[in-house]
Design a protein around this motif. Structure first.
Motif, PDB file in Angstrom:
ATOM      1  N   ASN A 172       4.720   1.959 -10.192  1.00 16.91           N
ATOM      2  CA  ASN A 172       4.772   1.514 -11.587  1.00 16.91           C
ATOM      3  C   ASN A 172       5.742   0.355 -11.775  1.00 16.91           C
ATOM      4  O   ASN A 172       5.494  -0.534 -12.594  1.00 16.91           O
ATOM      5  CB  ASN A 172       5.122   2.692 -12.505  1.00 16.91           C
ATOM      6  CG  ASN A 172       3.956   3.655 -12.641  1.00 16.91           C
ATOM      7  OD1 ASN A 172       2.809   3.266 -12.440  1.00 16.91           O
ATOM      8  ND2 ASN A 172       4.235   4.907 -12.953  1.00 16.91           N
TER       9      ASN A 172
ATOM     10  N   GLN B 225       2.795  -6.988  -9.566  1.00 21.11           N
ATOM     11  CA  GLN B 225       2.801  -7.162  -8.111  1.00 21.11           C
ATOM     12  C   GLN B 225       1.532  -6.539  -7.519  1.00 21.11           C
ATOM     13  O   GLN B 225       0.982  -5.592  -8.076  1.00 21.11           O
ATOM     14  CB  GLN B 225       4.037  -6.442  -7.564  1.00 21.11           C
ATOM     15  CG  GLN B 225       4.290  -6.671  -6.111  1.00 21.11           C
ATOM     16  CD  GLN B 225       5.151  -7.878  -5.898  1.00 21.11           C
ATOM     17  OE1 GLN B 225       5.607  -8.481  -6.847  1.00 21.11           O
ATOM     18  NE2 GLN B 225       5.350  -8.230  -4.657  1.00 21.11           N
ATOM     19  N   ASP B 226       1.112  -7.085  -6.400  1.00 18.27           N
ATOM     20  CA  ASP B 226      -0.093  -6.608  -5.715  1.00 18.27           C
ATOM     21  C   ASP B 226       0.192  -5.253  -5.055  1.00 18.27           C
ATOM     22  O   ASP B 226       0.910  -5.187  -4.057  1.00 18.27           O
ATOM     23  CB  ASP B 226      -0.477  -7.654  -4.653  1.00 18.27           C
ATOM     24  CG  ASP B 226      -1.849  -7.388  -4.065  1.00 18.27           C
ATOM     25  OD1 ASP B 226      -2.319  -6.238  -4.122  1.00 18.27           O
ATOM     26  OD2 ASP B 226      -2.438  -8.346  -3.550  1.00 18.27           O
ATOM     27  N   VAL B 227      -0.349  -4.180  -5.622  1.00 15.13           N
ATOM     28  CA  VAL B 227      -0.065  -2.858  -5.066  1.00 15.13           C
ATOM     29  C   VAL B 227      -1.302  -1.955  -5.125  1.00 15.13           C
ATOM     30  O   VAL B 227      -1.995  -1.889  -6.132  1.00 15.13           O
ATOM     31  CB  VAL B 227       1.129  -2.173  -5.790  1.00 15.13           C
ATOM     32  CG1 VAL B 227       0.929  -2.122  -7.284  1.00 15.13           C
ATOM     33  CG2 VAL B 227       1.381  -0.773  -5.243  1.00 15.13           C
ATOM     34  N   ALA B 228      -1.568  -1.307  -3.999  1.00 13.51           N
ATOM     35  CA  ALA B 228      -2.593  -0.260  -3.950  1.00 13.51           C
ATOM     36  C   ALA B 228      -1.863   1.067  -3.815  1.00 13.51           C
ATOM     37  O   ALA B 228      -0.859   1.166  -3.100  1.00 13.51           O
ATOM     38  CB  ALA B 228      -3.532  -0.478  -2.766  1.00 13.51           C
ATOM     39  N   TYR B 229      -2.358   2.064  -4.530  1.00 15.40           N
ATOM     40  CA  TYR B 229      -1.706   3.376  -4.455  1.00 15.40           C
ATOM     41  C   TYR B 229      -2.741   4.487  -4.456  1.00 15.40           C
ATOM     42  O   TYR B 229      -3.703   4.450  -5.224  1.00 15.40           O
ATOM     43  CB  TYR B 229      -0.761   3.590  -5.632  1.00 15.40           C
ATOM     44  CG  TYR B 229      -0.306   5.039  -5.775  1.00 15.40           C
ATOM     45  CD1 TYR B 229       0.495   5.613  -4.785  1.00 15.40           C
ATOM     46  CD2 TYR B 229      -0.702   5.832  -6.836  1.00 15.40           C
ATOM     47  CE1 TYR B 229       0.893   6.945  -4.877  1.00 15.40           C
ATOM     48  CE2 TYR B 229      -0.308   7.157  -6.939  1.00 15.40           C
ATOM     49  CZ  TYR B 229       0.492   7.705  -5.956  1.00 15.40           C
ATOM     50  OH  TYR B 229       0.873   9.018  -6.043  1.00 15.40           O
ATOM     51  N   ILE B 230      -2.524   5.464  -3.591  1.00 13.62           N
ATOM     52  CA  ILE B 230      -3.392   6.651  -3.610  1.00 13.62           C
ATOM     53  C   ILE B 230      -2.572   7.888  -3.267  1.00 13.62           C
ATOM     54  O   ILE B 230      -1.678   7.844  -2.415  1.00 13.62           O
ATOM     55  CB  ILE B 230      -4.595   6.489  -2.642  1.00 13.62           C
ATOM     56  CG1 ILE B 230      -5.586   7.638  -2.817  1.00 13.62           C
ATOM     57  CG2 ILE B 230      -4.132   6.371  -1.196  1.00 13.62           C
ATOM     58  CD1 ILE B 230      -6.939   7.386  -2.161  1.00 13.62           C
ATOM     59  N   GLU B 231      -2.861   8.959  -3.980  1.00 14.36           N
ATOM     60  CA  GLU B 231      -2.294  10.267  -3.647  1.00 14.36           C
ATOM     61  C   GLU B 231      -3.372  11.025  -2.891  1.00 14.36           C
ATOM     62  O   GLU B 231      -4.402  11.399  -3.472  1.00 14.36           O
ATOM     63  CB  GLU B 231      -1.899  11.020  -4.923  1.00 14.36           C
ATOM     64  CG  GLU B 231      -1.278  12.378  -4.629  1.00 14.36           C
ATOM     65  CD  GLU B 231      -1.113  13.236  -5.884  1.00 14.36           C
ATOM     66  OE1 GLU B 231      -2.063  13.316  -6.683  1.00 14.36           O
ATOM     67  OE2 GLU B 231      -0.024  13.819  -6.049  1.00 14.36           O
TER      68      GLU B 231
ATOM     69  N   LEU C 274       0.878  -1.170   0.000  1.00 18.49           N
ATOM     70  CA  LEU C 274       0.000   0.000   0.000  1.00 18.49           C
ATOM     71  C   LEU C 274       0.913   1.217   0.000  1.00 18.49           C
ATOM     72  O   LEU C 274       1.666   1.433   0.961  1.00 18.49           O
ATOM     73  CB  LEU C 274      -0.909   0.020   1.232  1.00 18.49           C
ATOM     74  CG  LEU C 274      -1.675   1.335   1.470  1.00 18.49           C
ATOM     75  CD1 LEU C 274      -2.603   1.658   0.319  1.00 18.49           C
ATOM     76  CD2 LEU C 274      -2.461   1.272   2.779  1.00 18.49           C
TER      77      LEU C 274
ATOM     78  N   ARG D 104       3.830  -2.574 -10.693  1.00 18.04           N
ATOM     79  CA  ARG D 104       2.818  -2.939 -11.684  1.00 18.04           C
ATOM     80  C   ARG D 104       3.456  -3.628 -12.882  1.00 18.04           C
ATOM     81  O   ARG D 104       2.874  -4.528 -13.472  1.00 18.04           O
ATOM     82  CB  ARG D 104       2.040  -1.693 -12.120  1.00 18.04           C
ATOM     83  CG  ARG D 104       1.073  -1.203 -11.041  1.00 18.04           C
ATOM     84  CD  ARG D 104       0.464   0.127 -11.397  1.00 18.04           C
ATOM     85  NE  ARG D 104      -0.203   0.098 -12.663  1.00 18.04           N
ATOM     86  CZ  ARG D 104       0.094   0.870 -13.697  1.00 18.04           C
ATOM     87  NH1 ARG D 104       1.051   1.756 -13.609  1.00 18.04           N
ATOM     88  NH2 ARG D 104      -0.557   0.770 -14.822  1.00 18.04           N
ATOM     89  N   ARG D 105       4.663  -3.187 -13.241  1.00 16.18           N
ATOM     90  CA  ARG D 105       5.346  -3.849 -14.364  1.00 16.18           C
ATOM     91  C   ARG D 105       5.615  -5.317 -14.055  1.00 16.18           C
ATOM     92  O   ARG D 105       5.782  -6.123 -14.953  1.00 16.18           O
ATOM     93  CB  ARG D 105       6.656  -3.130 -14.695  1.00 16.18           C
ATOM     94  CG  ARG D 105       6.401  -2.036 -15.682  1.00 16.18           C
ATOM     95  CD  ARG D 105       7.621  -1.239 -16.071  1.00 16.18           C
ATOM     96  NE  ARG D 105       7.147   0.091 -16.425  1.00 16.18           N
ATOM     97  CZ  ARG D 105       7.480   1.192 -15.787  1.00 16.18           C
ATOM     98  NH1 ARG D 105       8.338   1.161 -14.802  1.00 16.18           N
ATOM     99  NH2 ARG D 105       6.967   2.332 -16.148  1.00 16.18           N
ATOM    100  N   ARG D 106       5.676  -5.625 -12.771  1.00 16.96           N
ATOM    101  CA  ARG D 106       5.883  -7.009 -12.361  1.00 16.96           C
ATOM    102  C   ARG D 106       4.548  -7.671 -12.011  1.00 16.96           C
ATOM    103  O   ARG D 106       4.522  -8.787 -11.518  1.00 16.96           O
ATOM    104  CB  ARG D 106       6.773  -7.070 -11.117  1.00 16.96           C
ATOM    105  CG  ARG D 106       8.166  -6.536 -11.322  1.00 16.96           C
ATOM    106  CD  ARG D 106       9.045  -7.166 -10.293  1.00 16.96           C
ATOM    107  NE  ARG D 106       8.802  -8.597 -10.250  1.00 16.96           N
ATOM    108  CZ  ARG D 106       8.119  -9.217  -9.309  1.00 16.96           C
ATOM    109  NH1 ARG D 106       7.595  -8.561  -8.315  1.00 16.96           N
ATOM    110  NH2 ARG D 106       7.957 -10.498  -9.379  1.00 16.96           N
TER     111      ARG D 106
ATOM    112  N   LEU E  36       5.100   7.045  -7.262  1.00 19.24           N
ATOM    113  CA  LEU E  36       4.623   6.438  -8.508  1.00 19.24           C
ATOM    114  C   LEU E  36       5.690   5.580  -9.162  1.00 19.24           C
ATOM    115  O   LEU E  36       5.388   4.572  -9.797  1.00 19.24           O
ATOM    116  CB  LEU E  36       4.181   7.539  -9.473  1.00 19.24           C
ATOM    117  CG  LEU E  36       2.697   7.829  -9.512  1.00 19.24           C
ATOM    118  CD1 LEU E  36       2.416   8.985 -10.441  1.00 19.24           C
ATOM    119  CD2 LEU E  36       1.911   6.586  -9.967  1.00 19.24           C
TER     120      LEU E  36
END
Lengths: 206, 362
Positions: free
Chosen positions: B314, B321-327, B294, B317-319, B310
């Motif tokens: 990113n 991989q399990d990722v949540a992101y928020i600004e 996260l 995400r290229r992998r 980011l």
């Protein structure tokens, strides 16, 4: 189309395409939902079908709720985010009621079919008879239950019909594995281009 | 809840450079209870000037630096989770650092203390976590320099971290971040009282350390938050601007609680940190990790801008991989990670609940 989760899902979302999608997705698969909103569908899939659920959402407020639901959602734009994912990263990529809103739908479809083994595409059918009638009788940009916006503030920038999608799919050699047509939550069996409010296609590369 | 910082002594620690420090003390606090399956342990890693006292109230009435996030019913819910926080290696709040006595000489280390890295801080934390009987952490979480340690954990001990929460952080410092740290270091070293780091028997370089901290505080705020907090208001008693008064106060207060040499060592550790080890892309180094992420950043944080978060997101995400992101939207600048409690708590609560389910399944 009656699955064991059907009624529950319909109650939860009140959207026919969500109910269908939740039934189509196989347990344990990895799913990317483009425009996941507050993550209701993904959270449901994670809880009930043990799905590895990922989402993309542009609205910070919706994204906040999605992550708070435990969904791995990411703040991004559908048209630019797909490039980063590796080929065949997901078992399913979901695009629900959004294809008509993106700037380059064909490119988005191609990207989706690159990163996903299958795409589940749901969109409102502009060929529905009520839309045709609204246009024909009023002579104005159609405003219906399905397309409730005034022309000047509509998020919809492409107006495609069931047949339009089929024709493009054939030309691009996308394989339509399954197709469902809905009026409300009811399935339509005949004359979908005229009678379906929403079309749901399960698409893969030929 | 009244808490007391514990200190655990280990025979030695080998640094990434090969240098061995012996013995090494690690200061830590814990909150909540470890469950029978040992599956609910969360390590909180602190930012540059933090310490092990993350939550609760110390005997002398000091509240923890992330007290609003850690506790019963809070973002890191101590009714559910066992939360650990340690002071970093090279620090001055109980863990061995330049202020500690070198047993080989009987003198304080001062500038003879070896260079430590973010990786070394994580090594020390790993020793402590293992000594508490925990093989795999449910999560490692922290902001700013804490976020760097979070990333280092996920990459160097992927099997020991189920989930990671780097907040307002980066995989490597930019030139601008190094630049501000260098101004702080030069302010300290330009103070004659610094005396090459040998000030233990006289007075510490208070003016230099204070100026360093003032610069730091400017970078932690934003134009908007400073305008809101101070504007051009002047104090009635001495006529100086409110912002001047605030910075002077923060600077002088810092002198009482922080060691100048630790400032030099820890800022250097931050500057040297590069998750990619000099490579352009973060993707290869993240190949090792299976951790779910996260990542949180803040709109007005110009010290650790969102593009740095980011870059991590990113690469993951290229992998795939399990990722949540928020600004998150905030006007508080870099300080936002300590201030914007409600939104972060909501995000972290949901993320940890899902991580806990996955942990049990794995």
């Amino acid at each position: 189309m009656k699955g064991e989760h059907g009624p529950l899902v319909h109650e939860l979302f009140g959207r026919g395409d969500y109910g269908l999608i939740s039934e189509i997705v196989e347990p344990g698969s990895c799913v990317l939902d483009l425009g996941c909103g507050e993550g209701e569908l993904l959270a449901w899939l994670a809880d009930n079908k043990n799905v590895d659920a990922r989402g993309v959402e542009i609205s910070p407020a919706k994204l906040q709720k999605a992550i708070a639901r435990g969904v791995s959602a990411y703040q991004g734009d559908i048209e630019s985010c797909l490039a980063d994912y590796p080929d065949k990263a997901f078992d399913y990529v979901l695009l629900s009621q959004t294809l008509q809103e993106v700037r380059y739908p064909k490119q988005v479809m191609q990207d989706i079919l690159r990163v996903g083994r299958r795409a589940i595409i749901a969109f409102p059918n502009f060929g529905h008879y009520k839309v045709r009638l609204a246009h024909l009788l009023n002579g104005r940009a159609p405003k219906t239950k399905l397309f409730p916006y005034d022309w000047y503030d509509s998020p919809n920038i492409h107006f495609l019909t069931v047949d339009d999608f089929e024709i493009l799919a054939a030309r691009e050699r996308w394989q339509i594995e399954r197709r469902y047509f809905l009026s409300g939550t009811k399935e339509i069996k005949a004359m979908p281009n005229l009678l379906a409010e929403v079309a749901v296609f399960v698409v893969s590369h030929a | 809840m009244v808490v007391e910082t514990q200190i655990k002594r280990f025979d030695s620690i080998e640094l990434e450079s090969g240098v061995v420090i012996q013995p090494v003390d690690i200061a830590y606090e814990t909150y909540g209870a470890l469950n029978a399956a040992q599956s609910n342990a969360i390590l909180i890693v602190h930012a540059f000037s933090g310490d092990a006292h993350a939550a609760g109230e110390s005997a002398d009435g000091q509240r923890g630096w992330w007290e609003n996030m850690i506790g019963p019913g809070k973002g890191f819910d101590t009714d559910k989770y066992f939360v650990i926080c340690t002071n970093v290696l090279g620090g001055c709040k109980g863990t061995t650092g330049p202020i500690s006595i070198n047993p080989a000489t009987g003198q304080r280390y001062g500038m003879s203390f070896p260079v430590v890295t973010i990786g070394d801080m994580v090594r020390a934390q790993k020793m402590l976590v293992e000594s508490l009987g925990i093989k795999r952490l449910l999560s490692v979480a922290g902001g700013s320099m804490g976020g760097m340690q979070v990333l280092e954990w996920a990459v160097s001990h992927p099997e020991s971290v189920a989930s990671a929460i780097p907040i307002a952080s980066t995989a490597r410092h930019s030139a601008q971040q190094i630049a501000f740290n260098e101004v702080g270091r030069q302010a300290i070293m330009a103070d004659p009282d610094w005396n090459g780091g040998e000030y233990f028997d006289s007075k510490p370089p208070a003016r230099g350390l204070s100026v360093a901290r003032m610069v730091g505080h400017i970078t932690y705020m934003s134009d908007a938050s400073m305008r809101e907090k101070f504007g051009r208001r002047q104090r009635e008693d001495n006529g100086i601007f409110e912002v001047e008064s605030y910075l002077r106060y923060r600077g002088s207060q810092f002198v009482d609680r922080f060691d100048a040499n630790s400032y030099l060592y820890i800022t250097k550790a931050m500057d040297l940190f590069d998750l990619a080890n000099g490579a352009q892309s973060l993707v290869p180094v993240l190949n090792k990790t299976r951790t779910r992420f996260l990542v949180i950043s803040f709109t007005s944080d110009w010290l650790y801008p969102s593009y740095q978060s980011l870059e991590i997101v990113n690469a993951l995400r290229r992998r795939n991989q399990d990722v949540a992101y928020i600004e998150l939207t905030s006007s508080y600048g870099h300080d936002a990670f300590l201030v914007e409690v409600d939104e972060q708590a909501e995000l972290i609560t949901g993320f940890l609940a899902r991580s806990m389910k996955d942990y049990s399944r794995a």
